[in-house]
Write an enzyme that holds these catalytic residues in place. Structure first.
Site: not given
Ligand code: ARG
Length: 469
Positions: A30, A117, A162-163, A284, A290, A292, A297, A324, A329, A332
Site C-alpha cells: 500500500s 491496526n 419546474t419540470h 475546441s 467554440k 466550452n 462539465e 481488522y 487497506q 485509503k
Molecule cells: N497497510 C495496512 C492498512 O492499510 C496497515 C495495517 C496492517 N495490519 C495488518 N494486520 N496486516 O490497512
C-alpha cells in the site's frame, strides 16, 4: 529458499521461511498510496513513544533517540531522500525499518503496545481531520461567494423552473441563495464528519488493547483528539468516520453537479442567461467558434467518481467481520481520491461563480413566452372575486390558451382580450402582469419578494458571521 535482503527485512520474520511471491507482494503493498500518511504516522509515533516513556515502558533516553530518528525520517521524506519499495509493504513499515537503520536496536522498541491496526487508524483519523479543516474554509468561501453574488443581484429578475418549464419569476439573488442554503447544510455534514474523526483509536492495539500500562488519554490529547474510542475492537474495525465524510462528499457533489448542469445550459446559445468567461472555458480543436464550459462539465462528471468511492467503501465494509481485516487497506484509495476531488470541486465552483456573468435581462422574454404570470392571475381572481382557487385556475387556463392561439403574451393582453375570454364578469388590474410585481406579491418567510429576500440575506449574514473567517 529465498532470503530477504538484510536491510529490507519485514517485521514478522520469525515465523517465515520464504519470501512472499511477486504477485502477492504487488497485491499486498500500500506504500504506493499510503505514503501520503507519512506526516501523521510520524506525529502519532512521536506521541506514542512519548507516552511509553512517560509510563516508564521505555526509558527517556530511548524516547529521545526514537524522537531524533523519527524527525530525521520526516526530513528525509520531505527532501525526497527516502527510498520506497514494495518489499516493505506500507508507510508504517518503511518508517519503522528506517528508524532501526538510523538509531539501531532502540528503534525496535517503538512498536511496543501498538499494532499497525490502531496505527493506520490513528493516521487516517489525523489525515481526515486535517483535510476537513482545510475544506471547511473552502466551503465557507463558497458560501460567501454565493452570498455576495446574490446580494449583487438582489433586484434582478430570474426565471424559476419546474419540470424544466418556465414556472414563475423569481429574484436572481433568490435563485443563488437556494444554493447557499444547500451548501450550508453540507457544511453541517462536514462538521459531523469532523466530530467522528475527532476520536483517537490509538491504544486499541491489534484489537484487544495493550499488555502495558498505556495512557490513551495522553496520546489522544497530544494528537489533538477530543476523546478516545471506548472499545478497542470498535477502534480498529470502524470506518464510520470515513463513511460520514463520503456521505458529505457525495451530497456536496450532487449540489455541485446541479448548479453546473444549470450553468452549462444557461451558457448555451439557446439560453444566453449567463456567460462563462475565458478563465473557466476552453476551446475546441476543430470548431473555432467554440467556448466550452469544460470546467463545469468535469465537475459535474466527478460526481460519479465520488459516489463510486462511497459505494466502493460501502461494499468493502459490508458483512466484514470484526475486527481488522486486510480488506480495510483499500479504504485509503477511496478516501484520498475523494479528499482531492472535494478540494477541486469547491475551488472549481468558486472560480466558475466568480467568472460567470449573469444576464437577467435575457430571462424576461422566456418568462413571457412561458406565461410565467399565470399563477398570479389566478390568485388575483381568488382575492378580488372571492373565487375558489380551482375556478380561478380554470379561468386563467382559458386565458393562457387564448393567448397561445393569438400568439400574444400575458403582458400584451388588453381589456378586449379579457372580455373575449371571460365576458363582463371578471377583469384584471393589468399591473399585476408586471414580472417584478409578481415577485413582490409573494409573501411568507423564504419567499422571493424583495422584502423577504432582504430578511433572507440577513439570516445568511448571521450564519456567516457565526462561521468565522
Ligand atoms: N497497510 C495496512 C492498512 O492499510 C496497515 C495495517 C496492517 N495490519 C495488518 N494486520 N496486516 O490497512
Amino acid at each position: 529458499m529465498e532470503h530477504m535482503s538484510e536491510n529490507k527485512k519485514n517485521l514478522w520474520g520469525g515465523r517465515f521461511e520464504s519470501k512472499i511471491s511477486k504477485i502477492s507482494q504487488e497485491i499486498s503493498e500500500s506504500i504506493s498510496f499510503d505514503k501520503a500518511l507519512y506526516k501523521y504516522d510520524i506525529e502519532a509515533s512521536l506521541a506514542h513513544a512519548q507516552m511509553l516513556s512517560k509510563q516508564k515502558i521505555i526509558t527517556k533516553e530511548q524516547f529521545e533517540k526514537i524522537k531524533a530518528g523519527l524527525l530525521q525520517i520526516q526530513k528525509e521524506i520531505e527532501e525526497n531522500k527516502m527510498e520506497f519499495s514494495f518489499e516493505l509493504e506500507d508507510i508504517h513499515m518503511h518508517i519503522e525499518n528506517r528508524l532501526t537503520e538510523i538509531i539501531g536496536e532502540e528503534g525496535k522498541r517503538l512498536h511496543t503496545g501498538r499494532s499497525r491496526n490502531d496505527q493506520v487508524a490513528v493516521d487516517t483519523h489525523l489525515f481526515l481531520k486535517d483535510n476537513i479543516l482545510k475544506q471547511k474554509k473552502l466551503l465557507i468561501n463558497l458560501l460567501k461567494t454565493f452570498y455576495e453574488k446574490a446580494k449583487e443581484h438582489k433586484n434582478d429578475i430570474w426565471a424559476g423552473y419546474t419540470h424544466t418549464q418556465i414556472a414563475q419569476p423569481v429574484l436572481l439573488g433568490h435563485y443563488l441563495m437556494a444554493y447557499f442554503w444547500k451548501f450550508q447544510r453540507d457544511l453541517l455534514l462536514l462538521e459531523f464528519a469532523f466530530k467522528e474523526a475527532d476520536v483517537s483509536p490509538l491504544g486499541g492495539a491489534a484489537l484487544a488493547g495493550a499488555n502495558y500500562d498505556i495512557d490513551r488519554e495522553f496520546t489522544a490529547k497530544k494528537l489533538g483528539f477530543s476523546s478516545v474510542y471506548e472499545n478497542s475492537m470498535d477502534a480498529v474495525s470502524t470506518r464510520d468516520y470515513q463513511l460520514s465524510y463520503h456521505f458529505f462528499a457525495v451530497r456536496l457533489f450532487i449540489h455541485i453537479s446541479r448548479i453546473c448542469e444549470e450553468l452549462i445550459w444557461y451558457n448555451s446559445a439557446e439560453f444566453q442567461y449567463v456567460t462563462m468567461t475565458d478563465k473557466v472555458t476552453t476551446g475546441s480543436s476543430i470548431m473555432p467558434q467554440k467556448k466550452n464550459p469544460d470546467i463545469a462539465e468535469i465537475l459535474r462528471g466527478k460526481t460519479g467518481r465520488v459516489a463510486g468511492s462511497l459505494n466502493a467503501l460501502l461494499m468493502n465494509l459490508k458483512s466484514l467481520p470484526l475486527t481488522y481485516n486486510r480488506d480495510l487497506q483499500e479504504d485509503k484509495i477511496y478516501l484520498f481520491d475523494t479528499v482531492k476531488q472535494i478540494s477541486l470541486g469547491l475551488e472549481g465552483l468558486i472560480e466558475i461563480l466568480k467568472n460567470t456573468v449573469f444576464h437577467p435581462q435575457k430571462v424576461e422574454q422566456n418568462l413571457e413566452k412561458g406565461f410565467a404570470q399565470a399563477t398570479d392571475i389566478a390568485d388575483y381572481l381568488v382575492t378580488t372575486y372571492n373565487l375558489p382557487f380551482r375556478e380561478a385556475h380554470e379561468l386563467t387556463g382559458k386565458l393562457v390558451k387564448y393567448c397561445e392561439s393569438k400568439k400574444i403574451t400575458l403582458s400584451q393582453i388588453k381589456e378586449t382580450d379579457l372580455t373575449a375570454v371571460w365576458g363582463e364578469k371578471y377583469t384584471l388590474s393589468l399591473k399585476i402582469l408586471n414580472l417584478k410585481e409578481c415577485i413582490n406579491n409573494k409573501q411568507g418567510t423564504g419567499s422571493t419578494s424583495e422584502k423577504e429576500f432582504i430578511n433572507q440575506l440577513k439570516k445568511a449574514e448571521k450564519v456567516l458571521s457565526g462561521l468565522g473567517d
